[in-house]
Enzyme design. Sequence first.
Site, mmCIF file in Angstrom:
data_model
loop_
_atom_site.group_PDB
_atom_site.id
_atom_site.type_symbol
_atom_site.label_atom_id
_atom_site.label_comp_id
_atom_site.label_asym_id
_atom_site.label_seq_id
_atom_site.Cartn_x
_atom_site.Cartn_y
_atom_site.Cartn_z
ATOM 1 N N GLY A 146 41.938 39.808 45.161
ATOM 2 C CA GLY A 146 41.978 40.982 46.234
ATOM 3 C C GLY A 146 41.680 42.031 45.754
ATOM 4 O O GLY A 146 41.115 42.384 44.822
ATOM 5 N N GLN A 179 43.008 45.129 45.544
ATOM 6 C CA GLN A 179 43.518 45.532 44.087
ATOM 7 C C GLN A 179 43.673 44.209 43.015
ATOM 8 O O GLN A 179 44.607 44.853 42.288
ATOM 9 C CB GLN A 179 44.629 46.110 44.938
ATOM 10 C CG GLN A 179 44.791 46.887 45.945
ATOM 11 C CD GLN A 179 44.243 48.579 44.425
ATOM 12 O OE1 GLN A 179 44.087 48.268 43.404
ATOM 13 N NE2 GLN A 179 43.205 49.689 44.777
ATOM 14 N N SER A 180 42.239 43.504 42.975
ATOM 15 C CA SER A 180 42.786 42.715 42.308
ATOM 16 C C SER A 180 42.755 43.260 40.760
ATOM 17 O O SER A 180 41.572 44.220 40.130
ATOM 18 C CB SER A 180 41.637 41.594 42.151
ATOM 19 O OG SER A 180 41.496 40.750 41.324
ATOM 20 N N ASN A 181 43.359 42.597 39.776
ATOM 21 C CA ASN A 181 43.845 43.364 38.351
ATOM 22 C C ASN A 181 42.353 42.651 37.710
ATOM 23 O O ASN A 181 42.061 42.535 36.767
ATOM 24 C CB ASN A 181 44.843 42.791 37.562
ATOM 25 C CG ASN A 181 46.548 43.146 38.505
ATOM 26 O OD1 ASN A 181 46.445 44.671 38.247
ATOM 27 N ND2 ASN A 181 46.974 42.582 38.945
ATOM 28 N N ALA A 218 40.121 41.342 38.810
ATOM 29 C CA ALA A 218 38.291 41.343 39.499
ATOM 30 C C ALA A 218 38.349 43.548 38.165
ATOM 31 O O ALA A 218 36.945 43.047 37.729
ATOM 32 C CB ALA A 218 38.152 42.150 40.422
#
Length: 327
Positions: free
Chosen positions: A70, A72-74, A76
């Site tokens: 997403g 706000q992917s942690n 990524a």
Amino acid sequence: MKMPKKIKCINMQTPIMKLENLSKELGSEIYIKRDDFTGIEFSGNKVRKLEYVLKDALDQGADTLITCGGIQSNHARATAALAAKLGMKCYLVLRGDENERIEGNRFLSLLLGAQIKFISKEDYGENRDEIMNKLAKNLETEGLKPYIIPEGASNGLGNFGYLNAGFEIMEQEKEMGVEFDLIVTAVGSGSTYGGLFLADKIKKGVSRAVGFNVCNDAPTFVKRIDGYLKDTFKILEEQIDYSTDEIKIIDGYVGNGYGLSRNEEIEFIKKFAKMEGIILDPVYTGKSMYGFYNEFKKGTFKGKKKILFIHTGGLYGIFSKSDLFKF
Ligand SMILES: *Cc1c(COP(=O)(O)O)cnc(C)c1O
């Protein structure tokens, strides 16, 4: 058992602390394992899986990482941090609207040097693997050696992160002189749960792990986790017997959907922060701790005297939601 090798990024056992005030309120001993302490740039649960997945990438001669998530992917952001540390290139395929304010994890991923490609929600749901494969092909024509990491680094190899964390918890139980009756985690792509489940099955014969899904539904995750475990057994070159009935995922706390907050969750995050001095994130730990709290009050965990909640991280995601908090 054949444990795969990993690169070492986390230089400690993450601490386990007692939640004194919540314990008093609920009348059980509730502890928290601070996997939000795994690092600053790669803070959270994903680095434990990436330690194994990136070892495989390096062994295969990769110089470029591709993954997805997403906006706000942690996961990524953690991948971007490790890519930078290892001198690799990093491409992130993110679901969402490019025009949103650049903040939180997205900001950090850019700062860490990742290239971001945005795709629509529909494409993310249906075509993300195809899109990552195509990107990999293009990068290969430029002479790069890309390695694709699945969403959340969840696959048979990713399971080893929390298989290892499960063993770490058992060492800490010995040191602390406690034994947990229940281990609680959020479930977003499945391998944090899968690893914790497997660690208990291997060492204790029964699993203490219970998960709260923050997207999809419980049957979907039981099937997915079962699939990842089968792949893990191939790597282990050993089969561990279990029934899918033992995979305990509690549904009912997805709320408005993945990454979307309800007022009661926001209020719970505020209550918890003030009560314990610990910040939960709105996407994973906020929903799963809220779910645990409600289920505990309903009597779902009757007889469980010592309970461990895994703080899987996610702090940076809260900044994009600050407008939802009223003070
Ligand atoms: C990804 C994530 C989870 C979920 O873990 P999975 O292994 O994907 O199920 C939980 N908490 C945070 C903060 C995460 O980033």
